[in-house]
Scaffold this active site. Structure first.
Site, PDB file in Angstrom:
ATOM      1  N   HIS A  45       0.862  -1.196   0.000  1.00  0.00           N
ATOM      2  CA  HIS A  45       0.000   0.000   0.000  1.00  0.00           C
ATOM      3  C   HIS A  45       0.897   1.245   0.000  1.00  0.00           C
ATOM      4  O   HIS A  45       1.973   1.247   0.605  1.00  0.00           O
ATOM      5  CB  HIS A  45      -0.926   0.001   1.225  1.00  0.00           C
ATOM      6  N   GLU A  88      -3.913   1.971  -7.652  1.00  0.00           N
ATOM      7  CA  GLU A  88      -4.275   3.030  -6.684  1.00  0.00           C
ATOM      8  C   GLU A  88      -3.340   4.219  -6.883  1.00  0.00           C
ATOM      9  O   GLU A  88      -2.281   4.279  -6.229  1.00  0.00           O
ATOM     10  CB  GLU A  88      -4.090   2.523  -5.243  1.00  0.00           C
TER      11      GLU A  88
HETATM   12  P1  13P Z   1      -9.653   6.111  -0.064  1.00  0.00           P
HETATM   13  O1  13P Z   1     -10.804   5.302  -0.613  1.00  0.00           O
HETATM   14  O2  13P Z   1      -9.929   6.672   1.284  1.00  0.00           O
HETATM   15  O3  13P Z   1      -9.166   7.087  -1.077  1.00  0.00           O
HETATM   16  O4  13P Z   1      -8.455   5.067   0.153  1.00  0.00           O
HETATM   17  C1  13P Z   1      -8.063   4.275  -0.889  1.00  0.00           C
HETATM   18  C2  13P Z   1      -7.073   3.314  -0.350  1.00  0.00           C
HETATM   19  O5  13P Z   1      -5.980   3.702  -0.003  1.00  0.00           O
HETATM   20  C3  13P Z   1      -7.495   1.914  -0.235  1.00  0.00           C
HETATM   21  O6  13P Z   1      -6.410   1.075  -0.018  1.00  0.00           O
END
Ligand code: 13P
Length: 250
Positions: free
Chosen positions: A103, A172
């Site tokens: 992450h 992401e």
């Molecule tokens: P948000 O949905 O709060 O932007 O977070 C995304 C995230 O980091 C999920 O791993």
């Protein structure tokens, strides 16, 4: 891994909620408002301290049939000399089936290197935990495709195609994560362009999107044909909103 044509909705609770009672309330709400027939493939990834409580709730309620348990991280190895870490063996014994790897909170705030991410990924696979591997650029500039290719190469180095196929890959973009100052969700069209960079590098892995997914935009992302689900952060601990998102995926 749940093998179905349902889309994944994965909740990364990050470092919330603050009490076990609140964690229980989220699950109670889900059990009252979502049923196995209408649900997406749901995974919740609570902080380590709640894993055991959440596992017990899942095991003793109907939630067990449609929610699976994920962790947010895994130790580099199973050796005991890792103060503060939780090993893959411990996670597997608790009934954890998925683990978030790489992450951006860990890559950038905690300086987790590509090599570490890669080792954790291999450890997860060794323990038969499905890795949810986060990939994403910090800035959407004219170098971002190159950045994604490099991050993919480092993250998945040394994996066989069979191992790569076992991974869920969550695109992401860091700038889209709700806690990044000035964050905004990616546009579905731009997300498709980024997925087109990832796809040839992981031809058989399921691809997810994460970054400011909420009740207003979840269906836009879920409608993208290349996307097999969404990784939801902040909205996954807002129980009413999380249920609305799940219903959009069902
Ligand atoms: P948000 O949905 O709060 O932007 O977070 C995304 C995230 O980091 C999920 O791993």
């Amino acid at each position: 891994m749940i093998m179905s044509n349902k889309k994944y909705v994965i909740g990364n609770w990050k470092a919330l909620p603050n009490t076990p009672a609140e964690a229980e309330q989220i699950l109670d709400f889900l059990s009252g408002h979502v049923t196995g027939e209408t649900a997406a493939s749901i995974v919740v990834c609570p902080p380590f301290v709640y894993l055991e409580d959440v596992a017990k709730i899942l095991n003793t309620t109907s939630l067990n049939s449609f929610i699976e348990l994920g962790a947010q991280d895994i130790a580099l190895s199973d050796e005991p000399s890792q103060t503060g870490e939780v090993t893959g063996e411990q996670l597997a014994r608790l009934g954890v089936r998925y683990v978030i790897i790489g992450h951006s909170d860990r890559r950038w705030k905690l300086a987790e290197s590509e090599e570490i991410v890669n080792q954790k990924l291999k450890r997860a696979l060794q323990h038969e935990l499905t890795p949810i591997v986060c990939i994403g650029e910090r800035v959407r500039d004219d170098q971002f495709e190159q950045f994604l290719k490099q991050q993919m190469a480092g993250t998945f180095a040394g994996l066989s195609s069979e191992e790569l196929r076992m991974c869920l890959i969550a695109y992401e973009p860091v700038w889209a994560i709700s806690t990044t100052p000035g964050a905004r969700p990616d546009s579905p069209d731009e997300t498709r362009k980024a997925l087109a960079v990832l796809r040839p590098l992981a031809p058989e892995s399921l691809l997810l999107y994460g970054g400011s997914v909420n009740r207003s935009n979840a269906d836009d992302f879920l409608a993208i044909p290349e996307i097999s689900g969404i990784l939801v952060g902040g909205a996954s601990v807002r129980k009413e909103e999380f249920v609305e998102i799940i219903k959009q995926a069902a």
